[in-house]
Design an enzyme around this catalytic site. Structure first.
Site: not given
Length: 232
Positions: A113, A129, A131, A133, A156, A169
């Protein structure tokens, strides 16, 4: 073209992780395919990871996802693309990060990561994209207790893990750096995998109740020579 070595600045690097910039472009009046290709090759020679994408739709024609610890290297790459005759029509700036909910992850996962190796082999379908919260009065993510947020994010993540092997991802952090709080980049084998994973994960409460999404960009990962040969 100016000699960038003459104006070399001290590195500006995150204390952990690396910088990421998504550049969305279209050809200007006098694009130079050779100069654009050279910009990519020179950046790669300096250790910048560059993912080149042929973008579908009206928002842009080509995207460059570039990753490096030194933000000046990313700025140099952006400058070189502009000098090659591309107009940057949109962009997104972020940093690789470990989520506050990532405690207990295997070290290998943490390193992937923070220091990803892109693009993944065999996954040419791509989308990006941003995003955030929500902070609505009755949907304020940041008013939830940490343990509740952790529970929602675990659920999730469990949904996302069902797509392991089909979808790679990368979530990068952009709080205080760009308009949204995270950037999400997906690599898949098939374009319908992109649609399925995003659709499926929107049913999780963490997304359905608390997520706000920005514009989506989609396209095909390919060598810069292939993309320019079909674009210019």
């Amino acid at each position: 073209m100016s000699d960038r070595a003459t104006y070399r600045a001290s590195p500006v690097e995150p204390s952990i992780g690396i910088g990421v910039v998504h550049l969305f472009a279209r050809p200007g009046p006098t694009p130079d395919p050779g100069a654009i290709t050279a910009a990519v090759k020179e950046a790669e020679a300096e250790g910048v990871q560059v993912v080149t994408v042929a973008v579908l739709g009206h928002k842009a024609d080509v995207a460059f996802m570039a990753l490096h610890a030194d933000l000046w290297r990313l700025r140099d790459f952006q400058t070189a693309l502009h000098q090659g005759g591309l107009e940057i029509v949109d962009s997104y700036v972020s940093l690789t990060e470990l989520s506050e909910y990532a405690a207990g992850l295997p070290e290998e996962t943490k390193q992937a990561r923070l220091y990803p190796q892109l693009p993944p082999e065999g996954k040419p379908a791509w989308c990006f994209y941003p995003m955030s919260k929500r902070r609505n009065p009755d949907q304020n993510w940041y008013e939830l207790a940490f343990e509740r947020r952790k529970e929602l994010m675990y659920d999730h993540g469990a949904t996302g893990r069902k797509f392991s092997g089909r979808v790679l991802q990368l979530i990068t952090g952009s709080t205080g750096i760009d308009d949204y709080e995270w950037g999400v980049t997906l690599f898949c084998e098939h374009p319908d995998d992109l649609k399925e994973v995003v659709y499926t994960m929107r049913y999780d409460e963490a997304s359905a109740r608390y997520a706000e999404f920005g514009p989506f960009y989609a396209g095909m990962v390919a060598p810069v020579e292939t993309i320019l040969g079909r674009l210019l």
